[in-house]
Design a protein around this motif. Structure first.
Motif, mmCIF file in Angstrom:
data_model
loop_
_atom_site.group_PDB
_atom_site.id
_atom_site.type_symbol
_atom_site.label_atom_id
_atom_site.label_comp_id
_atom_site.label_asym_id
_atom_site.label_seq_id
_atom_site.Cartn_x
_atom_site.Cartn_y
_atom_site.Cartn_z
ATOM 1 N N SER A 269 0.863 -1.182 0.000
ATOM 2 C CA SER A 269 0.000 0.000 0.000
ATOM 3 C C SER A 269 0.898 1.231 0.000
ATOM 4 C CB SER A 269 -0.911 0.011 1.229
ATOM 5 O OG SER A 269 -1.732 -1.148 1.276
ATOM 6 N N ASP A 303 -3.446 3.965 11.966
ATOM 7 C CA ASP A 303 -3.937 3.064 10.911
ATOM 8 C C ASP A 303 -3.528 3.580 9.522
ATOM 9 O OD1 ASP A 303 -6.349 2.343 8.882
ATOM 10 O OD2 ASP A 303 -6.068 0.738 10.358
ATOM 11 N N ALA A 305 -4.404 2.612 6.477
ATOM 12 C CA ALA A 305 -5.502 2.801 5.520
ATOM 13 C C ALA A 305 -6.228 4.111 5.774
ATOM 14 C CB ALA A 305 -6.474 1.625 5.588
ATOM 15 N N GLU A 306 -6.453 4.458 7.050
ATOM 16 C CA GLU A 306 -7.121 5.714 7.366
ATOM 17 C C GLU A 306 -6.253 6.911 6.991
ATOM 18 O OE1 GLU A 306 -10.186 6.419 8.259
ATOM 19 O OE2 GLU A 306 -10.589 4.268 7.964
ATOM 20 N N ALA A 308 -4.142 6.936 4.548
ATOM 21 C CA ALA A 308 -4.216 7.028 3.082
ATOM 22 C C ALA A 308 -5.484 7.739 2.653
ATOM 23 C CB ALA A 308 -4.136 5.636 2.463
ATOM 24 N N ARG A 309 -6.605 7.399 3.284
ATOM 25 C CA ARG A 309 -7.870 8.042 2.916
ATOM 26 C C ARG A 309 -7.864 9.528 3.245
ATOM 27 N NH1 ARG A 309 -9.773 3.159 5.448
ATOM 28 N NH2 ARG A 309 -10.459 1.666 3.852
ATOM 29 N N SER A 316 -5.699 5.359 -5.403
ATOM 30 C CA SER A 316 -5.972 4.233 -4.500
ATOM 31 C C SER A 316 -6.391 4.700 -3.105
ATOM 32 C CB SER A 316 -4.734 3.342 -4.384
ATOM 33 O OG SER A 316 -3.649 4.059 -3.801
ATOM 34 N N ARG A 317 -6.574 5.981 -2.902
ATOM 35 C CA ARG A 317 -6.851 6.488 -1.557
ATOM 36 C C ARG A 317 -8.132 5.889 -0.985
ATOM 37 N NH1 ARG A 317 -7.835 12.727 -1.287
ATOM 38 N NH2 ARG A 317 -8.619 12.095 0.753
ATOM 39 N N GLU A 319 -9.317 3.024 -1.418
ATOM 40 C CA GLU A 319 -9.061 1.631 -1.016
ATOM 41 C C GLU A 319 -8.028 1.553 0.091
ATOM 42 O OE1 GLU A 319 -9.061 2.411 -4.510
ATOM 43 O OE2 GLU A 319 -11.202 1.956 -4.307
ATOM 44 N N GLY A 320 -7.811 2.657 0.778
ATOM 45 C CA GLY A 320 -6.837 2.672 1.855
ATOM 46 C C GLY A 320 -5.413 2.601 1.363
ATOM 47 N N ARG A 322 -4.276 0.685 -1.018
ATOM 48 C CA ARG A 322 -3.888 -0.654 -1.485
ATOM 49 C C ARG A 322 -3.582 -0.648 -2.981
ATOM 50 N NH1 ARG A 322 -7.916 -2.013 2.209
ATOM 51 N NH2 ARG A 322 -9.499 -2.050 0.578
ATOM 52 N N GLU A 363 2.867 -5.328 2.561
ATOM 53 C CA GLU A 363 1.908 -6.236 3.196
ATOM 54 C C GLU A 363 2.387 -7.684 3.148
ATOM 55 O OE1 GLU A 363 -0.400 -4.660 4.603
ATOM 56 O OE2 GLU A 363 -0.390 -2.743 3.535
#
Length: 633
Positions: A269, A303, A305-306, A308-309, A316-317, A319-320, A322, A363
């Motif tokens: 990611s 986190d 993914a958070e 990234a968002r 890809s933001r 999708e966290g 990914r 990952e």
């Protein structure tokens, strides 16, 4: 400046690229960039049109047809399109257009060309021009940047010329109003249907039948038919004889070792802090600072993914961050080097690429591996056995062919060696025998042989066949008595159609006599149907796509007027009356005035340009080679 585009990767595909070029260019095709032969098929004011240019234009047109209609295109459909002439006409028009542009000294500055290429979506990543993608696309399609840039220049010049020709075209409000009214007027039509099915009581005399048979007997000609016997050598029947040694398996494995290798991959990611194009050093440093702040948060346990968002500028933001699984070669070098240097679960310090600063997280990691021979040995054995069984089947067919000459040899030798011999029913060249896959190849081979002659070995649907035509019925016109039932049915059908047409014509005559469509319908004991309102661009309610009906109905001048003659729809005949007409309101036009004016201007500009091109062709010295004319006309 062009070198900046050329020198410094993943594509939307050349199909999309070609469509963009075609839509941008007035004419289909992009000219010749693979010319190897000076042979010309035409000249345009002394300038040659080469066979290589023609072939490329033809290929471009075919490519666009396949995109519109799919890969499977009927040969008859292609023949009706007359693509060869289309390709030549497009080349001629293109050369004429560029010749006029040269006379008027139209040029394309390098800056304009750079900007035009940079705007092509196929060359962009995240909305920005991607030099690597540009070069990859061109290499895949055997184009050099110089060739492609020349094509684009021609495209831009073509647009300039079209603008030059159509710039003076204007549309008055009266024109727009008249066109809007013509296009949006709605009518309701009454009609009475006279169907052949209404006239079942048809009597035929012997003279009628005989005369009809003499007039149309060629329509009943039966095609030539052949009956054949054959032996089928199916590779599956010889699989037991196909011995495969350990050495052969090992040799196959060694020769195809790449098929058994699994590349090194990473699943990762990222958070992208994008840097604007042509950013100054202060902006680059500011973005770097943000990237390191995000990195500290991620490394501190927040986190990923958070984050990234919240912070990522990449697609890809949502999708966290990914990115899925990829190889080293799938990503740009600095990014790949960072990701593949991490341990699973580790977060990498920000790394810069041409897209911006990346904070990465590995990952999972899958090292390169090779599937051992023992794991695939059985699969290889089966594959080699299938290949060998096909060779054995062919050898057996050849052995049988070598000892069989004609007559009953095939039957006797089949019995001698224990092969099944089968016999077809009569079949035509077009349809082939029933229950035989690959019947087209079978029927062609059978019809190309004399009776009792044995064919060469023919491959049909993966098997090898020897076949022998043993009986033939030539094309013939059957005697009347053999096809009397069909002749009578066809004659009755024609007479029913004629009766329906006659009844419709009599009805219209009665309308003219009585002056009333309704009264004539009552006299004929017929029901009146109505379409309901529709305009010129819509299917006719209850009748579907019926352009002849719509045209005739809109041509009726006054409400309550009739069309003078019956209209044929399929095998039916209709008598029609204009029941009502609704002309669009002035207010409706005013609401859509700008849109209507723009559409009509486009139509007028296209018509103006086409007429200008036609005049240009007429006044130019265009010579088509005899060879082209003989081959394609």
């Amino acid at each position: 400046m062009l070198d900046a585009l050329r020198n410094s990767a993943q594509s939307f595909g050349m199909k999309i690229l070609l469509m963009i070029i075609v839509l941008a260019f007035v004419f289909m095709g992009a000219g010749s960039f693979l010319s190897r032969s000076p042979e010309e098929i035409a000249t345009v004011n002394g300038e040659s049109v080469t066979i290589e240019e023609f072939q490329q234009m033809y290929a471009d047109i075919m490519d666009n047809i396949r995109q519109q209609f799919g890969g499977s295109i009927d040969d008859d459909f292609l023949q009706r399109l007359n693509l060869e002439q289309q390709a030549l006409n497009s080349l001629i028009d293109k050369k004429l257009l560029l010749q006029v542009a040269q006379e008027k000294s139209l040029t394309v500055p390098d800056e304009a060309l750079v900007a035009a290429i940079a705007r092509i979506p196929a060359f962009q990543t995240d909305g920005r021009f991607d030099t690597e993608k540009y070069n990859v696309l061109l290499r895949r399609n055997r184009l050099s940047p110089k060739q492609f840039e020349s094509m684009q220049k021609e495209s831009i010049i073509a647009r300039q010329m079209q603008h030059f020709v159509t710039n003076a075209v204007t549309v008055s409000e009266a024109e727009a109003r008249a066109w809007f009214e013509w296009e949006n007027t709605e009518i309701n039509v009454d009609y009475i249907t006279f169907s052949p099915a209404d006239f079942q009581d048809i009597e035929l005399s012997e003279n009628d039948i005989a005369a009809y048979y003499e007039q149309s007997k060629a329509d009943y000609r039966t095609p030539a038919r052949v009956k054949a016997r054959y032996i089928r050598f199916d590779p599956e029947k010889f699989i037991a004889e196909a011995e495969v040694s350990e050495e052969e398996i090992a040799d196959y494995y060694a020769r195809n070792e790449n098929d058994y290798q699994t590349k090194e991959t990473a699943t990762a990611s990222h958070i992208l802090i994008q840097i604007p194009e042509n950013a100054d050093p202060e902006t680059v440093e500011e973005k770097k600072k943000i990237a390191f702040e995000v990195y500290e948060k991620a490394a501190g346990g927040q986190d990923f993914a958070e984050l990234a968002r919240t912070y990522s500028d990449g697609p890809s933001r949502e999708e966290g961050g990914r990115l899925g699984t990829f190889t080293r070669q799938d990503m740009v070098a600095p990014f790949s080097e960072k990701v593949f240097s991490l341990e699973p679960g580790e977060i990498g310090e920000p790394v810069r690429t041409r897209f911006g600063w990346h904070v990465t997280r590995l990952e999972a990691y899958q090292p390169e591996s090779v599937t051992p021979l023992e794991s695939v040995k059985n699969d290889i054995r089966k594959q080699l056995a299938r290949q060998k069984s096909a060779d054995i089947a062919y050898e057996r067919a050849m052995e049988m062919y070598d000892i069989s000459f004609d007559g009953d040899d095939l039957v006797e030798n089949a019995k001698r060696f224990g092969y099944d011999i089968e016999t077809t029913e009569f079949f035509t060249r077009e349809e082939g025998p029933e229950n035989i896959k690959g019947e087209e190849a079978f029927s062609k081979a059978a019809f190309d042989l004399a009776l009792e002659q044995i064919s060469d070995v023919v491959e049909i649907n993966g098997a090898y066949c020897l076949l022998q035509p043993i009986d033939r019925k030539e094309a013939e016109i059957p005697a009347l008595e053999e096809i009397r039932t069909a002749v009578e049915e066809d004659l009755k059908k024609e007479k029913r159609i004629a009766a329906a047409e006659s009844a419709a014509a009599s009805f219209l005559e009665n309308v003219r006599e009585t002056g009333s469509f309704t009264e004539a319908a009552q006299n004929a004991d017929r029901n009146i149907a109505s379409t309901g309102f529709f305009n010129r661009n819509e299917p006719v309610p209850g009748l579907g796509q019926a352009p002849a009906f719509a045209k005739a109905a809109f041509d009726i001048g006054n409400v309550s007027g009739i069309h003078d003659t019956p209209l044929r729809i399929d095998s039916r005949f209709l008598a029609i009356r204009l029941a009502a007409k609704k002309v669009p309101e002035e207010s409706t036009f005013m609401e859509k005035k700008d849109q209507v004016t723009s559409r009509l201007a486009g139509r007028k500009q296209q018509e103006t340009f086409e007429n200008w091109m036609a005049a240009l062709r007429k006044n130019s010295d265009i010579k088509i080679s005899d060879r082209f004319s003989q081959q394609f006309n």
